[in-house]
Design a protein around this motif. Structure first.
Motif, PDB file in Angstrom:
ATOM      1  N   LYS A 180     -19.618   8.740   9.212  1.00 42.40           N
ATOM      2  CA  LYS A 180     -19.949   8.814  10.628  1.00 42.40           C
ATOM      3  C   LYS A 180     -21.171   7.965  10.985  1.00 42.40           C
ATOM      4  N   THR A 181     -21.969   7.613   9.980  1.00 41.89           N
ATOM      5  CA  THR A 181     -23.123   6.746  10.221  1.00 41.89           C
ATOM      6  C   THR A 181     -22.795   5.282   9.961  1.00 41.89           C
ATOM      7  N   SER A 182     -21.552   4.974   9.636  1.00 42.02           N
ATOM      8  CA  SER A 182     -21.167   3.591   9.333  1.00 42.02           C
ATOM      9  C   SER A 182     -21.039   2.775  10.608  1.00 42.02           C
ATOM     10  N   SER A 183     -21.168   1.472  10.478  1.00 40.36           N
ATOM     11  CA  SER A 183     -21.094   0.576  11.628  1.00 40.36           C
ATOM     12  C   SER A 183     -19.678   0.040  11.809  1.00 40.36           C
ATOM     13  N   GLY A 184     -19.367  -0.355  13.039  1.00 40.36           N
ATOM     14  CA  GLY A 184     -18.113  -1.047  13.317  1.00 40.36           C
ATOM     15  C   GLY A 184     -16.941  -0.169  13.675  1.00 40.36           C
ATOM     16  N   THR A 185     -17.115   1.147  13.690  1.00 39.70           N
ATOM     17  CA  THR A 185     -15.968   2.019  13.967  1.00 39.70           C
ATOM     18  C   THR A 185     -15.609   2.051  15.448  1.00 39.70           C
ATOM     19  N   GLY A 186     -16.532   1.658  16.312  1.00 34.91           N
ATOM     20  CA  GLY A 186     -16.286   1.763  17.747  1.00 34.91           C
ATOM     21  C   GLY A 186     -15.753   0.512  18.404  1.00 34.91           C
ATOM     22  N   ILE A 187     -15.166  -0.384  17.624  1.00 31.83           N
ATOM     23  CA  ILE A 187     -14.644  -1.632  18.169  1.00 31.83           C
ATOM     24  C   ILE A 187     -13.513  -1.372  19.168  1.00 31.83           C
ATOM     25  N   ASP A 188     -13.399  -2.213  20.171  1.00 36.10           N
ATOM     26  CA  ASP A 188     -12.320  -2.122  21.159  1.00 36.10           C
ATOM     27  C   ASP A 188     -10.975  -2.356  20.473  1.00 36.10           C
ATOM     28  N   ILE A 189     -10.031  -1.463  20.678  1.00 35.48           N
ATOM     29  CA  ILE A 189      -8.739  -1.555  20.001  1.00 35.48           C
ATOM     30  C   ILE A 189      -7.986  -2.822  20.397  1.00 35.48           C
ATOM     31  N   ASN A 190      -8.244  -3.361  21.572  1.00 33.29           N
ATOM     32  CA  ASN A 190      -7.596  -4.610  21.972  1.00 33.29           C
ATOM     33  C   ASN A 190      -8.046  -5.775  21.094  1.00 33.29           C
ATOM     34  N   GLU A 191      -9.304  -5.737  20.685  1.00 33.35           N
ATOM     35  CA  GLU A 191      -9.789  -6.764  19.760  1.00 33.35           C
ATOM     36  C   GLU A 191      -9.117  -6.636  18.401  1.00 33.35           C
ATOM     37  N   VAL A 192      -8.955  -5.395  17.952  1.00 35.38           N
ATOM     38  CA  VAL A 192      -8.274  -5.170  16.672  1.00 35.38           C
ATOM     39  C   VAL A 192      -6.837  -5.684  16.733  1.00 35.38           C
ATOM     40  N   ASN A 193      -6.128  -5.363  17.806  1.00 33.35           N
ATOM     41  CA  ASN A 193      -4.755  -5.839  17.951  1.00 33.35           C
ATOM     42  C   ASN A 193      -4.689  -7.366  17.941  1.00 33.35           C
ATOM     43  N   ALA A 194      -5.690  -8.008  18.513  1.00 37.92           N
ATOM     44  CA  ALA A 194      -5.700  -9.468  18.575  1.00 37.92           C
ATOM     45  C   ALA A 194      -5.835 -10.101  17.189  1.00 37.92           C
ATOM     46  N   TRP A 195      -6.462  -9.386  16.250  1.00 37.05           N
ATOM     47  CA  TRP A 195      -6.562  -9.922  14.890  1.00 37.05           C
ATOM     48  C   TRP A 195      -5.195 -10.259  14.321  1.00 37.05           C
ATOM     49  N   PHE A 196      -4.193  -9.473  14.670  1.00 30.73           N
ATOM     50  CA  PHE A 196      -2.870  -9.600  14.056  1.00 30.73           C
ATOM     51  C   PHE A 196      -2.040 -10.725  14.656  1.00 30.73           C
ATOM     52  N   ASP A 197      -2.414 -11.227  15.830  1.00 30.40           N
ATOM     53  CA  ASP A 197      -1.740 -12.374  16.446  1.00 30.40           C
ATOM     54  C   ASP A 197      -0.223 -12.180  16.458  1.00 30.40           C
ATOM     55  N   ALA A 234       0.820  -1.210   0.000  1.00 35.85           N
ATOM     56  CA  ALA A 234       0.000   0.000   0.000  1.00 35.85           C
ATOM     57  C   ALA A 234       0.846   1.248   0.000  1.00 35.85           C
ATOM     58  N   TYR A 235       0.311   2.297  -0.601  1.00 38.39           N
ATOM     59  CA  TYR A 235       0.790   3.645  -0.344  1.00 38.39           C
ATOM     60  C   TYR A 235       0.048   4.145   0.902  1.00 38.39           C
ATOM     61  N   GLY A 236       0.807   4.499   1.922  1.00 39.26           N
ATOM     62  CA  GLY A 236       0.194   5.019   3.131  1.00 39.26           C
ATOM     63  C   GLY A 236       0.239   4.055   4.288  1.00 39.26           C
ATOM     64  N   ALA A 237       0.625   4.564   5.457  1.00 39.96           N
ATOM     65  CA  ALA A 237       0.707   3.753   6.673  1.00 39.96           C
ATOM     66  C   ALA A 237       0.046   4.496   7.825  1.00 39.96           C
ATOM     67  N   VAL A 238      -0.590   3.743   8.695  1.00 40.13           N
ATOM     68  CA  VAL A 238      -1.155   4.288   9.926  1.00 40.13           C
ATOM     69  C   VAL A 238      -0.194   3.931  11.047  1.00 40.13           C
ATOM     70  N   MET A 239       0.383   4.950  11.680  1.00 39.93           N
ATOM     71  CA  MET A 239       1.464   4.721  12.641  1.00 39.93           C
ATOM     72  C   MET A 239       0.969   4.770  14.080  1.00 39.93           C
ATOM     73  N   GLU A 240      -0.227   4.269  14.310  1.00 39.90           N
ATOM     74  CA  GLU A 240      -0.747   4.092  15.663  1.00 39.90           C
ATOM     75  C   GLU A 240      -1.228   2.658  15.765  1.00 39.90           C
ATOM     76  N   GLU A 241      -1.291   2.145  16.971  1.00 43.24           N
ATOM     77  CA  GLU A 241      -1.626   0.736  17.160  1.00 43.24           C
ATOM     78  C   GLU A 241      -3.052   0.414  16.700  1.00 43.24           C
ATOM     79  N   PRO A 242      -3.182  -0.686  15.941  1.00 43.18           N
ATOM     80  CA  PRO A 242      -2.090  -1.482  15.401  1.00 43.18           C
ATOM     81  C   PRO A 242      -1.470  -0.792  14.183  1.00 43.18           C
ATOM     82  N   ILE A 243      -0.153  -0.764  14.109  1.00 42.35           N
ATOM     83  CA  ILE A 243       0.523  -0.193  12.945  1.00 42.35           C
ATOM     84  C   ILE A 243       0.121  -1.015  11.725  1.00 42.35           C
ATOM     85  N   ARG A 244      -0.307  -0.331  10.673  1.00 40.59           N
ATOM     86  CA  ARG A 244      -0.909  -1.048   9.556  1.00 40.59           C
ATOM     87  C   ARG A 244      -0.823  -0.232   8.271  1.00 40.59           C
TER      88      ARG A 244
END
Length: 228
Positions: free
Chosen positions: A198-215, A124-134
């Motif tokens: 802003k009306t989309s679903s799923g944006t409020g997920i717990d960040i710990n769950e997101v981090n767990a996806w990456f194992d 990808a072009y572009g990186a998000v440099m906050e956890e999870p880094i992606r």
């Protein structure tokens, strides 16, 4: 032959849509072994954007065009567009409609990296440099078979859908790479389609769950395109 299906979702912002499409058309140069198609799925834009898209299609700057009667957001929109436009391609590029191509080799560089590394699942072009880094999701090239295998989970209508897809690719034994600084190749304006997300679903997920996806598997961050 490398066939790259560019998938672009649009939702209003006609000025940026026009610049995006024209810059791709006027400033994309591939080798004789590669070709691309630009496939646009419109997420219920206003009449002005729809009129513009029809004009761009008529001038052959858009390869295929589909209009939706509702805003499907990022995940479902790309899943539907993949089935419509990209099933038989080698690579797909998910590309936002508020970008500007700055250098003619912008796409070939990504394709070359994929061709040279069979274990690279996405770049990808572009990186998000906050956890999870992606990798960011506004310009991400993915092997079509991997996209077809995992898709984007549609309950995460916005950015977490592509984040989970990256984690699934990593957990399947492939690498994911993100180029952090790239404006000399591709400029991303960002946020030009309004506040519908802003009306989309799923944006409020717990960040710990997101981090767990990456194992504990990480996306490789490349600072500059020259570092590849």
């Amino acid at each position: 032959m490398n066939h790259i299906a560019i998938i672009m979702l649009t939702h209003n912002a006609p000025r940026y849509v026009k610049e995006s499409v024209n810059s791709i058309y006027n400033n994309t140069l591939l080798t004789e072994n590669s070709r691309y198609t630009l496939n646009v799925l419109d997420n219920k834009s206003s009449w002005l954007t729809k009129k513009l898209l029809k004009k761009l299609k008529k001038s052959n700057k858009i390869s295929a065009l589909s209009f939706q009667e509702e805003n499907l957001f990022f995940a479902k929109g790309n899943n539907i567009a993949f089935d419509k436009f990209a099933k038989d391609t080698q690579y797909i590029l998910l590309l936002n409609s508020d970008i500007k191509v700055q250098a003619s080799n912008w796409l070939q560089l990504l394709v070359d990296e994929m061709n040279n590394n069979s274990k690279l699942g996405a770049i990808a072009y572009g990186a998000v440099m906050e956890e999870p880094i992606r990798a960011d999701g506004y310009a991400i090239l993915i092997r079509s078979e991997l996209y077809d295998k995992f898709r984007m989970e549609e309950k995460f209508q916005w950015w977490w859908g592509v984040t989970k897809l990256e984690a699934q690719i990593l957990n399947d034994g492939f690498d994911v790479m993100a180029i952090r600084h790239h404006d000399e190749k591709l400029l991303h304006y960002g946020g030009k389609s309004g506040n519908a997300w802003k009306t989309s679903s799923g944006t409020g997920i717990d960040i710990n769950e997101v981090n767990a996806w990456f194992d504990n598997k990480g996306v490789e961050i490349v600072e500059h395109i020259e570092d590849l």
